[in-house]
Design a protein around this motif. Structure first.
Motif, short mmCIF file in Angstrom:
data_model
loop_
_atom_site.label_atom_id
_atom_site.label_comp_id
_atom_site.label_asym_id
_atom_site.label_seq_id
_atom_site.Cartn_x
_atom_site.Cartn_y
_atom_site.Cartn_z
N LEU A 28 0.85 -1.19 0.00
CA LEU A 28 0.00 0.00 0.00
C LEU A 28 0.89 1.24 0.00
O LEU A 28 1.90 1.27 0.72
N GLY A 29 0.53 2.24 -0.76
CA GLY A 29 1.28 3.47 -0.77
C GLY A 29 1.10 4.25 0.52
O GLY A 29 0.15 4.05 1.29
N GLN A 30 2.03 5.20 0.76
CA GLN A 30 2.00 5.96 2.00
C GLN A 30 0.77 6.86 2.11
O GLN A 30 0.28 7.11 3.21
N ARG A 31 0.25 7.34 0.99
CA ARG A 31 -0.94 8.19 1.06
C ARG A 31 -2.16 7.38 1.48
O ARG A 31 -2.99 7.84 2.28
N ALA A 32 -2.29 6.18 0.97
CA ALA A 32 -3.39 5.31 1.40
C ALA A 32 -3.27 4.98 2.88
O ALA A 32 -4.28 4.96 3.61
N ILE A 33 -2.05 4.74 3.34
CA ILE A 33 -1.83 4.45 4.76
C ILE A 33 -2.25 5.65 5.61
O ILE A 33 -2.88 5.51 6.66
N ALA A 34 -1.89 6.87 5.16
CA ALA A 34 -2.23 8.07 5.91
C ALA A 34 -3.74 8.24 6.00
O ALA A 34 -4.29 8.61 7.06
N VAL A 35 -4.44 7.96 4.90
CA VAL A 35 -5.91 8.04 4.91
C VAL A 35 -6.49 7.02 5.88
O VAL A 35 -7.39 7.32 6.69
N LEU A 36 -5.96 5.78 5.82
CA LEU A 36 -6.46 4.73 6.71
C LEU A 36 -6.24 5.10 8.17
O LEU A 36 -7.11 4.87 9.01
N ARG A 37 -5.10 5.66 8.47
CA ARG A 37 -4.81 6.01 9.87
C ARG A 37 -5.85 6.99 10.40
O ARG A 37 -6.37 6.83 11.51
N VAL A 38 -6.16 8.05 9.64
CA VAL A 38 -7.15 9.03 10.10
C VAL A 38 -8.51 8.37 10.28
O VAL A 38 -9.21 8.62 11.27
N ALA A 43 -12.67 6.05 14.10
CA ALA A 43 -13.59 4.97 13.70
C ALA A 43 -15.00 5.24 14.20
O ALA A 43 -15.22 5.61 15.36
N GLY A 44 -15.98 5.07 13.30
CA GLY A 44 -17.37 5.27 13.62
C GLY A 44 -17.85 6.68 13.38
O GLY A 44 -19.07 6.93 13.35
N ALA A 45 -16.91 7.62 13.21
CA ALA A 45 -17.29 9.02 13.01
C ALA A 45 -17.00 9.43 11.57
O ALA A 45 -15.99 9.01 10.99
N PRO A 46 -17.87 10.25 10.97
CA PRO A 46 -17.59 10.74 9.62
C PRO A 46 -16.34 11.61 9.60
O PRO A 46 -16.11 12.41 10.52
N THR A 90 -18.94 5.37 2.38
CA THR A 90 -18.99 6.69 1.74
C THR A 90 -20.12 7.52 2.37
O THR A 90 -21.25 7.05 2.50
N MET A 91 -19.77 8.75 2.76
CA MET A 91 -20.76 9.70 3.27
C MET A 91 -20.99 10.73 2.18
O MET A 91 -20.15 11.63 1.96
N PRO A 92 -22.08 10.61 1.42
CA PRO A 92 -22.29 11.46 0.24
C PRO A 92 -22.11 12.95 0.54
O PRO A 92 -22.58 13.46 1.56
N LYS A 93 -21.37 13.62 -0.34
CA LYS A 93 -21.10 15.06 -0.30
C LYS A 93 -20.31 15.51 0.94
O LYS A 93 -20.20 16.69 1.20
N TYR A 96 -15.94 10.15 4.39
CA TYR A 96 -15.98 8.70 4.60
C TYR A 96 -16.03 8.40 6.09
O TYR A 96 -15.66 9.24 6.94
N ARG A 97 -16.42 7.15 6.42
CA ARG A 97 -16.44 6.71 7.80
C ARG A 97 -15.95 5.27 7.85
O ARG A 97 -16.32 4.45 7.00
N PHE A 98 -15.13 4.96 8.87
CA PHE A 98 -14.65 3.59 9.04
C PHE A 98 -15.60 2.85 9.96
O PHE A 98 -15.84 3.28 11.11
N THR A 99 -16.15 1.73 9.51
CA THR A 99 -17.15 0.97 10.27
C THR A 99 -16.67 -0.44 10.61
O THR A 99 -17.43 -1.23 11.18
N GLY A 100 -15.43 -0.77 10.25
CA GLY A 100 -14.92 -2.12 10.48
C GLY A 100 -14.44 -2.32 11.91
O GLY A 100 -14.41 -1.39 12.72
N PRO A 101 -14.04 -3.56 12.24
CA PRO A 101 -13.54 -3.86 13.59
C PRO A 101 -12.17 -3.21 13.79
O PRO A 101 -11.27 -3.35 12.97
N VAL A 102 -11.99 -2.49 14.86
CA VAL A 102 -10.70 -1.85 15.12
C VAL A 102 -10.49 -1.74 16.62
O VAL A 102 -11.42 -1.46 17.38
N SER A 103 -9.27 -2.01 17.06
CA SER A 103 -8.89 -1.83 18.46
C SER A 103 -7.47 -1.30 18.49
O SER A 103 -6.68 -1.52 17.57
#
Length: 525
Positions: A28-38, A43-46, A90-93, A96-103
């Motif tokens: 995975l590229g560093q930009r994708a990693i940065a997006v995933l980290r945020v 998690a759970g919040a838009p 995807t949160m239209p307009k 995005y929101r992360f809804t997966g399992p995370v700890s």
């Protein structure tokens, strides 16, 4: 405290910016990693598009259309887990929101030479992880150091052939040579749960090996034993040590793996001694005289044992270094033919020898320019031994040349994890810079090149790719400084003669892009 996030079967090492699936890094590229980290931090919040863009392209003005590309890459990777592609909503307009399992999993900070002081210690892999430290030479003769080192190298090689183990590469283990070490600290720095240490006594025609296995988390001794025998039985003694360790850590192993691990590198102790001396010289990778010495040692090993596959492979690798560094030759065609001969001998003799296969793969692809043969060979090397740093390192280069930079990033990240404090780390970092450059991530390519140059300022591949990356990133001052340093080391470097050091690029645009970057950086035509 440095933070990791557990995301189902994945682990996000936030500070090192690597996503792991089990113990293997994900491409995975560093930009994708940065997006995933945020996203996982909230998690759970838009999360708004602006916030994600600022995290991945800090300080840069980019089109909003770049963000969905990174989201798609994340969904593709997470989609390897059933339903994982739906973890990013995807949160239209808005965003995005992360809804997966995370700890969140916190781990004590430890210095890491890959990512700099303060980076997170390497995470423990899923399978038992072991480091074999240099054994103490008890012979009273400093000239026997190489022999004690050779014993350890063969134990490491034997252990690494077991897929049920994760084994730290020789070069990282040997950074502790001659030092009083805290086993718990070694475990943290290398990311292992077990450490093997010992000693070797070599006298006339006898040898004694003592070994002890230690739990790196507690410092408790789990096992210790002594192995005595004639010098002629040295390889059998090494096998006995390795089998004891394997039996303790992985009680149930397939019979075929045990049989494969019994392979001896050579029956000739004389050939073995020359091979070890050549290996010691090869690590001085920016010094031409050291490369000449290494080639001479490997040739002597081959003279004593014409069936010594690894010696052929390492001899072929010496020609890779010649070409990379533009060291002069009086007959290039002869050198290419000799590289081809050595590599194909290594492959024929060492179909189950990952080191012979990996070095031959690199030589065939880079020097002989037979990329297809090199690609097939590196696949075979990875199949034989997935735990060998050399195999993952050359796989990174070959995947870059094939036009698969994301796969290259994954292989190179794994090579670094296998050997996190390796003296050859600058070579791996330069290779990572190449992978990011050909993926179009010029800022990351420049960062990796500069990291490599901090440890080895005369490393030509890092200077070249760093200059090209800076030029495409619009950092012309930095690019011009890199070219000035390049010309200081090699005054004959020109855009018109770059073909001699180019990789065998499958995508024609890659060669053009490399040359154009250096031209923009100010390299004379």
């Amino acid at each position: 405290m440095a933070t990791s996030y557990i995301i189902g079967p994945f682990r996000l090492d936030a500070d090192a910016a690597i996503l792991f699936r089990g113990s293997a890094p994900v491409a995975l590229g560093q930009r994708a990693i940065a997006v995933l980290r945020v996203l996982v931090e909230r998690a759970g919040a838009p999360v708004s598009k602006d916030a994600l863009i600022k995290s991945a392209w800090a300080g840069l003005i980019v089109e909003e259309s770049n963000l969905p590309v990174q989201i798609a890459a994340l969904r593709r990777v997470l989609g390897e887990e059933p339903g994982g592609e739906r973890w990013i909503e995807t949160m239209p307009k808005y965003g995005y929101r992360f809804t997966g399992p995370v700890s969140e999993a916190a781990r004590q900070t430890a210095p890491s030479p890959i990512f700099g002081a303060g980076a997170e210690a390497p995470p423990l892999p899923a399978q038992p992880a072991v480091a074999v430290l240099p054994f103490q030479n008890m012979s009273g003769d400093p000239e026997q150091e190489y022999f004690a080192d050779g014993v350890v190298e063969e134990i490491i090689t034997t252990l690494s052939r077991f897929r049920s183990l994760f084994v730290i590469a020789r070069n990282s283990s040997f950074t502790y040579k001659g030092r009083a070490v805290d086993i718990k600290q070694v475990g943290r720095e290398l990311g292992v749960g077990f450490v093997l240490e010992g000693s070797v006594r070599h006298s006339v025609d006898r040898v004694r090996i003592t070994a002890q296995l230690i739990d790196a988390s507690t410092g408790a001794h789990l096992w210790a034993d002594r192995f005595d025998g004639p010098l002629a039985d040295i390889f059998d003694l090494q096998d006995q040590v390795a089998r004891q360790v394997v039996g303790l850590l992985v009680p149930k192993l397939e019979h075929s793996a045990i049989e494969r691990a019994k392979r001896k590198p050579t029956e000739s102790l004389g050939a073995y001694e020359y091979y070890l001396r050549g290996t010691a010289a090869i690590y001085r990778f920016t010094i031409r005289e050291a490369n000449i010495e290494a080639l001479q040692m490997f040739r002597r090993a081959i003279e004593l044992d014409p069936d010594f596959a690894s010696a052929y492979g390492m001899a072929a690798y010496c020609y890779v270094k010649d070409r990379t560094n533009r060291w002069p030759t009086d007959d290039l065609a002869r050198d290419i033919a000799e590289t081809d001969r050595l590599a194909r001998h290594a492959i024929r003799l060492g179909s189950d020898d990952a080191l012979a296969l990996a070095t031959s793969a690199g030589a065939l692809a880079y020097v002989v320019r037979d990329l297809d043969a090199g690609a097939a060979c590196i696949d075979q090397a990875l199949q034989v031994n997935p735990n060998m740093m050399w195999a993952s390192y050359f796989a990174g280069f070959i995947k870059s040349w094939l036009g698969e930079p994301e796969a290259a990033v994954g292989h190179l990240a794994y090579a670094m994890r296998l050997s996190p404090v390796d003296p050859l780390m600058p070579l791996m970092q330069a290779a990572m810079a190449h992978a990011h450059f050909f993926a179009g991530r010029y800022g990351e390519a420049s960062s990796w090149a500069n990291t490599a140059l901090r440890g080895t300022p005369r490393l030509l591949p890092a200077l070249r790719i760093g200059a090209a990356a800076d030029a495409f990133a619009g950092e012309l001052d930095a690019a011009q400084k890199a070219v000035a340093r390049l010309l200081e080391i090699n005054p004959h470097e020109r855009v018109s003669n770059l073909e001699a050091i180019y990789g065998p690029y499958r995508r024609p645009d890659d060669a053009w892009r490399y040359g154009e970057g250096l031209r923009r950086a100010g390299l004379p035509q």
